[in-house]
Design an enzyme around this catalytic site. Structure first.
Site, PDB file in Angstrom:
ATOM      1  N   ASP A  18      29.738 -31.697  25.317  1.00 58.69           N
ATOM      2  CA  ASP A  18      29.947 -30.377  24.709  1.00 58.69           C
ATOM      3  C   ASP A  18      30.036 -29.341  25.826  1.00 58.69           C
ATOM      4  O   ASP A  18      29.566 -29.568  26.944  1.00 58.69           O
ATOM      5  CB  ASP A  18      28.792 -30.014  23.767  1.00 58.69           C
ATOM      6  CG  ASP A  18      29.031 -28.665  23.095  1.00 58.69           C
ATOM      7  OD1 ASP A  18      30.135 -28.443  22.571  1.00 58.69           O
ATOM      8  OD2 ASP A  18      28.124 -27.813  23.115  1.00 58.69           O
ATOM      9  N   SER A  19      30.644 -28.207  25.491  1.00 62.16           N
ATOM     10  CA  SER A  19      30.702 -27.112  26.456  1.00 62.16           C
ATOM     11  C   SER A  19      29.298 -26.653  26.845  1.00 62.16           C
ATOM     12  O   SER A  19      29.111 -26.108  27.929  1.00 62.16           O
ATOM     13  CB  SER A  19      31.470 -25.938  25.842  1.00 62.16           C
ATOM     14  OG  SER A  19      30.873 -25.577  24.611  1.00 62.16           O
ATOM     15  N   CYS A  81      32.439 -31.149  20.434  1.00 59.79           N
ATOM     16  CA  CYS A  81      32.745 -29.730  20.590  1.00 59.79           C
ATOM     17  C   CYS A  81      34.086 -29.500  19.896  1.00 59.79           C
ATOM     18  O   CYS A  81      35.066 -30.194  20.193  1.00 59.79           O
ATOM     19  CB  CYS A  81      32.854 -29.399  22.078  1.00 59.79           C
ATOM     20  SG  CYS A  81      33.450 -27.738  22.437  1.00 59.79           S
ATOM     21  N   GLU A 166      23.014 -18.653  21.039  1.00 61.09           N
ATOM     22  CA  GLU A 166      22.606 -18.921  22.432  1.00 61.09           C
ATOM     23  C   GLU A 166      21.576 -17.911  22.929  1.00 61.09           C
ATOM     24  O   GLU A 166      20.873 -18.168  23.890  1.00 61.09           O
ATOM     25  CB  GLU A 166      23.832 -18.916  23.349  1.00 61.09           C
ATOM     26  CG  GLU A 166      24.799 -20.017  22.974  1.00 61.09           C
ATOM     27  CD  GLU A 166      25.149 -20.962  24.097  1.00 61.09           C
ATOM     28  OE1 GLU A 166      25.138 -20.536  25.251  1.00 61.09           O
ATOM     29  OE2 GLU A 166      25.450 -22.134  23.794  1.00 61.09           O
ATOM     30  N   CYS A 200      32.186 -25.404  14.176  1.00 54.52           N
ATOM     31  CA  CYS A 200      31.635 -25.133  15.508  1.00 54.52           C
ATOM     32  C   CYS A 200      30.229 -25.715  15.526  1.00 54.52           C
ATOM     33  O   CYS A 200      29.471 -25.567  14.553  1.00 54.52           O
ATOM     34  CB  CYS A 200      31.580 -23.632  15.782  1.00 54.52           C
ATOM     35  SG  CYS A 200      30.712 -23.247  17.315  1.00 54.52           S
ATOM     36  N   HIS A 202      27.586 -24.910  16.956  1.00 54.09           N
ATOM     37  CA  HIS A 202      26.438 -23.991  16.926  1.00 54.09           C
ATOM     38  C   HIS A 202      26.092 -23.529  15.515  1.00 54.09           C
ATOM     39  O   HIS A 202      24.977 -23.083  15.272  1.00 54.09           O
ATOM     40  CB  HIS A 202      26.727 -22.735  17.737  1.00 54.09           C
ATOM     41  CG  HIS A 202      26.636 -22.926  19.225  1.00 54.09           C
ATOM     42  ND1 HIS A 202      27.419 -23.823  19.904  1.00 54.09           N
ATOM     43  CD2 HIS A 202      25.861 -22.314  20.155  1.00 54.09           C
ATOM     44  CE1 HIS A 202      27.129 -23.751  21.190  1.00 54.09           C
ATOM     45  NE2 HIS A 202      26.181 -22.843  21.371  1.00 54.09           N
TER      46      HIS A 202
HETATM   47  N1  DGL Z   1      30.733 -26.141  21.165  1.00 46.92           N
HETATM   48  C1  DGL Z   1      31.730 -25.162  20.868  1.00 46.92           C
HETATM   49  C2  DGL Z   1      32.500 -25.541  19.593  1.00 46.92           C
HETATM   50  O1  DGL Z   1      32.077 -26.379  18.821  1.00 46.92           O
HETATM   51  C3  DGL Z   1      31.147 -23.783  20.715  1.00 46.92           C
HETATM   52  C4  DGL Z   1      30.685 -23.174  22.004  1.00 46.92           C
HETATM   53  C5  DGL Z   1      31.789 -22.705  22.927  1.00 46.92           C
HETATM   54  O2  DGL Z   1      32.534 -21.781  22.570  1.00 46.92           O
HETATM   55  O3  DGL Z   1      31.860 -23.263  23.995  1.00 46.92           O
HETATM   56  O4  DGL Z   1      33.541 -24.985  19.353  1.00 46.92           O
END
Ligand code: DGL
Length: 282
Positions: A18-19, A81, A166, A200, A202
């Site tokens: 993931d990012s 992600c 976050e 997403c 999050h």
């Molecule tokens: N993990 C990213 C997603 O699911 C969200 C966080 C980001 O923007 O890096 O899109």
């Protein structure tokens, strides 16, 4: 002879990329559904968020991460992600993987989510809540049209939801304004929407507030268990991959940022302590 062949195959963990932190919500469900496997999580926290970056940058960063997880022995990598799945998965699968190692696999989170929409929505009107990058890629619309051409998909970018999570403000009063704002904006575009896709990683952390402001009866899809069930099915159908996965029930964590920083916020997502190691990506 058979024994010699088997010992030549080195087993490895399932890579989860993931990012940043969000993929931990996916990892949580993977471990619940498939507890026997080992997992290696990599968060590119030093370069997150990806949500508002360009296609080229997201693709390059994601490919670097996939190569890193391959180098650390993962036969299979899940892009946990949405932004990376939307912008990099197809190119990596089609263009890069054959040259890197055609026996390894990279899977994403969008297809498993879209696949079950017909079982959930009655009106066929779907609302996708995602990052600006995921929305701009149109991936959810395109994937849904492939499987269910009669459905209507309305998208809403929620650029402030990731920063709210976050910054540990998901349960704070300030979050209410922006949760309501984006839900109202989506419903104004299509009042017949009966299913929200939390597109997403999050957003499950905002679930209480999303439920609070969603119209009554709205079905709200979180991805973790969908991705986990889909992986379970994939491994059943692909014994040649399943047999390459190590089974020790462990999870290890890598971050491109400072590990102490990662550990302190990661526990918000995992609900238990995390001990990560640093991994440079470039
Ligand atoms: N993990 C990213 C997603 O699911 C969200 C966080 C980001 O923007 O890096 O899109």
């Amino acid at each position: 002879m058979a024994e010699a062949d088997a010992s030549a195959i080195s087993l490895g963990p399932i890579g989860v990329f993931d990012s940043g932190y969000g993929g931990l919500t996916i990892l949580r469900d993977l471990r619940k559904t498939l507890p026997e496997y080992d997992y290696l999580y990599l968060g590119d926290n030093a370069r997150a968020p990806y949500g508002s970056r360009s296609f080229e940058v997201i693709y390059r960063y994601t490919l670097e991460a996939v190569k890193e997880l391959f180098a650390r022995g993962c036969p299979l990598v899940i892009l946990a992600c949405n932004t990376a799945s939307a912008k990099a998965l197809r190119t990596i699968q089609q263009k890069d993987l054959p040259g890197i190692d055609p026996t390894r696999r990279v899977l994403g989170v969008i297809r498993p989510t879209v696949e079950i929409l017909d079982k959930v929505s009655e009106s066929g009107h779907i609302g996708v809540l995602g990052t600006p990058g995921t929305v701009a890629s149109n991936s959810y619309v395109l994937e849904t049209m492939k499987l269910f051409p009669d459905m209507k998909v309305t998208q809403q970018a929620c650029p402030l939801w990731v920063p709210i999570v976050e910054n540990s403000e998901a349960e704070g009063d300030g979050a209410d304004y922006f949760v309501k704002k984006y839900i109202d904006a989506l419903m104004a575009k299509d009042p017949e929407t009966d299913t929200f896709v939390l597109a997403c990683t999050h957003y499950p952390l905002l679930i209480d507030k999303i439920r609070k402001y969603a119209p009554e009866g709205m079905r709200i899809l979180e991805q973790g268990h969908l991705v986990a069930e889909s992986l379970k099915d994939y491994l059943r159908r692909h014994p040649e991959m399943e047999s390459r996965l190590s089974k020790g029930g462990s999870a290890q964590f890598l971050t491109s940022e400072n590990p102490e920083k990662f550990d302190s916020l990661a526990s918000v997502f995992t609900h238990h302590p995390v001990k990560s190691r640093r991994c440079a990506l470039d």
